[in-house]
Scaffold this motif. Sequence first.
Motif, PDB file in Angstrom:
ATOM      1  N   SER A 145      -3.248   8.689   4.858  1.00 57.39           N
ATOM      2  CA  SER A 145      -3.779   7.880   3.757  1.00 57.39           C
ATOM      3  C   SER A 145      -2.696   7.738   2.703  1.00 57.39           C
ATOM      4  O   SER A 145      -1.701   8.450   2.728  1.00 57.39           O
ATOM      5  N   ALA A 146      -2.977   6.876   1.743  1.00 58.35           N
ATOM      6  CA  ALA A 146      -2.142   6.822   0.550  1.00 58.35           C
ATOM      7  C   ALA A 146      -2.333   8.119  -0.220  1.00 58.35           C
ATOM      8  O   ALA A 146      -3.370   8.774  -0.097  1.00 58.35           O
TER       9      ALA A 146
ATOM     10  N   THR B 207      -4.251   4.111  -4.317  1.00 62.97           N
ATOM     11  CA  THR B 207      -5.010   2.895  -4.002  1.00 62.97           C
ATOM     12  C   THR B 207      -5.751   2.383  -5.245  1.00 62.97           C
ATOM     13  O   THR B 207      -5.755   1.183  -5.519  1.00 62.97           O
TER      14      THR B 207
ATOM     15  N   GLU C 193      -0.434   3.181   1.669  1.00 63.57           N
ATOM     16  CA  GLU C 193      -0.185   3.760   2.988  1.00 63.57           C
ATOM     17  C   GLU C 193       1.239   3.468   3.445  1.00 63.57           C
ATOM     18  O   GLU C 193       1.808   4.222   4.225  1.00 63.57           O
TER      19      GLU C 193
ATOM     20  N   PHE D  79      -5.813   2.662   7.018  1.00 58.51           N
ATOM     21  CA  PHE D  79      -6.467   1.718   6.109  1.00 58.51           C
ATOM     22  C   PHE D  79      -6.241   0.245   6.426  1.00 58.51           C
ATOM     23  O   PHE D  79      -7.069  -0.581   6.130  1.00 58.51           O
TER      24      PHE D  79
ATOM     25  N   ARG E 114     -12.551   0.784   1.408  1.00 58.12           N
ATOM     26  CA  ARG E 114     -12.157   2.086   0.885  1.00 58.12           C
ATOM     27  C   ARG E 114     -12.482   3.206   1.871  1.00 58.12           C
ATOM     28  O   ARG E 114     -13.506   3.184   2.539  1.00 58.12           O
ATOM     29  N   GLY E 115     -11.587   4.138   1.943  1.00 60.00           N
ATOM     30  CA  GLY E 115     -11.767   5.250   2.874  1.00 60.00           C
ATOM     31  C   GLY E 115     -11.420   4.886   4.307  1.00 60.00           C
ATOM     32  O   GLY E 115     -11.666   5.653   5.245  1.00 60.00           O
ATOM     33  N   GLY E 116     -10.817   3.721   4.486  1.00 58.28           N
ATOM     34  CA  GLY E 116     -10.637   3.177   5.836  1.00 58.28           C
ATOM     35  C   GLY E 116      -9.598   3.849   6.720  1.00 58.28           C
ATOM     36  O   GLY E 116      -9.482   3.502   7.900  1.00 58.28           O
ATOM     37  N   SER E 117      -8.877   4.820   6.199  1.00 52.47           N
ATOM     38  CA  SER E 117      -7.892   5.487   7.067  1.00 52.47           C
ATOM     39  C   SER E 117      -8.574   6.267   8.188  1.00 52.47           C
ATOM     40  O   SER E 117      -8.004   6.456   9.262  1.00 52.47           O
ATOM     41  N   ASP E 118      -9.783   6.712   7.918  1.00 51.37           N
ATOM     42  CA  ASP E 118     -10.543   7.383   8.980  1.00 51.37           C
ATOM     43  C   ASP E 118     -10.755   6.424  10.154  1.00 51.37           C
ATOM     44  O   ASP E 118     -10.673   6.809  11.314  1.00 51.37           O
TER      45      ASP E 118
HETATM   46  N1  ASP Z   1      -6.172   4.732   0.648  1.00 53.09           N
HETATM   47  C1  ASP Z   1      -7.420   4.133   0.988  1.00 53.09           C
HETATM   48  C2  ASP Z   1      -8.463   4.476  -0.052  1.00 53.09           C
HETATM   49  O1  ASP Z   1      -8.184   5.168  -1.006  1.00 53.09           O
HETATM   50  C3  ASP Z   1      -7.869   4.473   2.361  1.00 53.09           C
HETATM   51  C4  ASP Z   1      -8.126   5.941   2.605  1.00 53.09           C
HETATM   52  O2  ASP Z   1      -7.675   6.792   1.849  1.00 53.09           O
HETATM   53  O3  ASP Z   1      -8.787   6.257   3.584  1.00 53.09           O
HETATM   54  O4  ASP Z   1      -9.565   4.032   0.043  1.00 53.09           O
END
Ligand code: ASP
Length: 481
Positions: free
Chosen positions: A59-60, A65, A146, A213, A227-231
């Motif tokens: 992730s970043a 982000t 990222e 992401f 958001r949270g898309g690195s998963d």
């Molecule tokens: N950097 C992105 C976010 O903060 C993706 C992630 O962290 O999963 O939403």
Amino acid sequence: MVYDPSIRLGNIIKVVYSRLLMKTIVMKFGGTSVKDGGYNRIVDILKLYKEQKAIIVVSAIKGVTDELIEVAKVAERGDNKAVQEFLDRNAERHRNEAKLSMKDVDTDVRTKLLQVDDELGHILYSLCYTRDLTPRILDYIMSFGERYSLELAAATLNRRGIKAVGLTGGESGIITDAVFGDANPLMNATKQAVHERLIPMLEKGITPVVGGFAGITKDGIITTFGRGGSDYTATILGAAVDADKIIIWSDVDGMMTADPKLIKSRTIPELTYDEAMELAAFGAKAFHPKSLIPAMEHKIPIYVRNTFRPEGAGTLISESGKKSYSVDIVKAVAVLRGMSIVTIKGPLVGGNIATKILGRLANEGINIKMISQSMSESNLSFVIPQRSLDSCKSIIEFEYLGKEIMDMDSIKDVCIVAIIGSGMRGTPGVAARLFNSLGARKINIVMIAQGSSELNISIAIQEKDLQKSVEAIHEEFMGRT
Ligand code: ASP
Ligand code: MG
């Protein structure tokens, strides 16, 4: 596969054999895990998995982000000066992180970081002039967190003797549709591209380090998964290479039986994909809700574990999801706060009228979280986020009140509390235990709903009763902690 007589049988056997023996594991490191020199933690953890080939997703760095989204708006306002200040601050922050992870930052790393700074600068400055922040440009800007992270991660791994190559989501082969901000992978194209790019690297003993992401459309335009898309990146890659397992390394011990900020809770040892999906829908921050889909389809187990306590077992999400502690009828109690209940009344408000009104509200972007309707169809209640209450009420007032419906009521400051667990399916008495546990503490339940999947029973209560309710429910089903 096309038969090619020039390929000798021995070779085929060798290739098939090496594929079979090669267990691949995808590990994703979240924003808090990579912060403060955290790229070194990736190396330490990789050493625990020596016998496996790994694909790393990063992730970043935590907070980046958010800042990118912020500066995009600043640029849209045309504020060059604030953009420059951001660029300086951002460059410095990533240089500092580089220093924390690698004692001496060599020219190669510096050059790479400069290229990323430069590209980001160009896009932000052009936005200062065009003043037109489209979802497509926002995705492009958001993807930079990222970009930095993958460079820092790959460099740190190489520095510590692990041969690694940094790749963006697009470079790794993730191809998506063009729904900016909420993209979906095109799995067939992605599988093929990921295979072509990552498998040869893995076979050569190289560790791919992929920025999470983001992906690209078939035309090469950058998209993000939300958001949270690195998963999601991790599970997409996992599915594409048919990984043995996926590990989501974060800063929590796994999925929890309740929000640890509310009450003392504990890690859930095992969950089914369905249960995890329910929990994710309740905003259990452990991961992005869609990310479960590729893993579920390919039956790849996901572990959620804590980078800061790698020895902990974490949570295993798999198809069976069983073998939890003995009382696993209910595995978690989840909460959605900041809600309001709207009740509409009138003869036969249930049938077509309900469909019409709820459809109308949904079109307005009002997210209906829970619905309950009496058998007589004389009233219908639904829960919506409190921030949508005013617009919901005015739509109903203007368009339906005095016509299809006779009366409308609303209750503010409520929250939804849900118990989640597939063990509830076909087990009688669960609802009774839920109601009794609250009744015994004189907590009033304002509304009730249960889907026929029996995976979740949801109730609405007053916000002021939240803490007491969660305590009571946790004690009833999951014991005291
Ligand atoms: N950097 C992105 C976010 O903060 C993706 C992630 O962290 O999963 O939403
Ligand atoms: Mg996350």
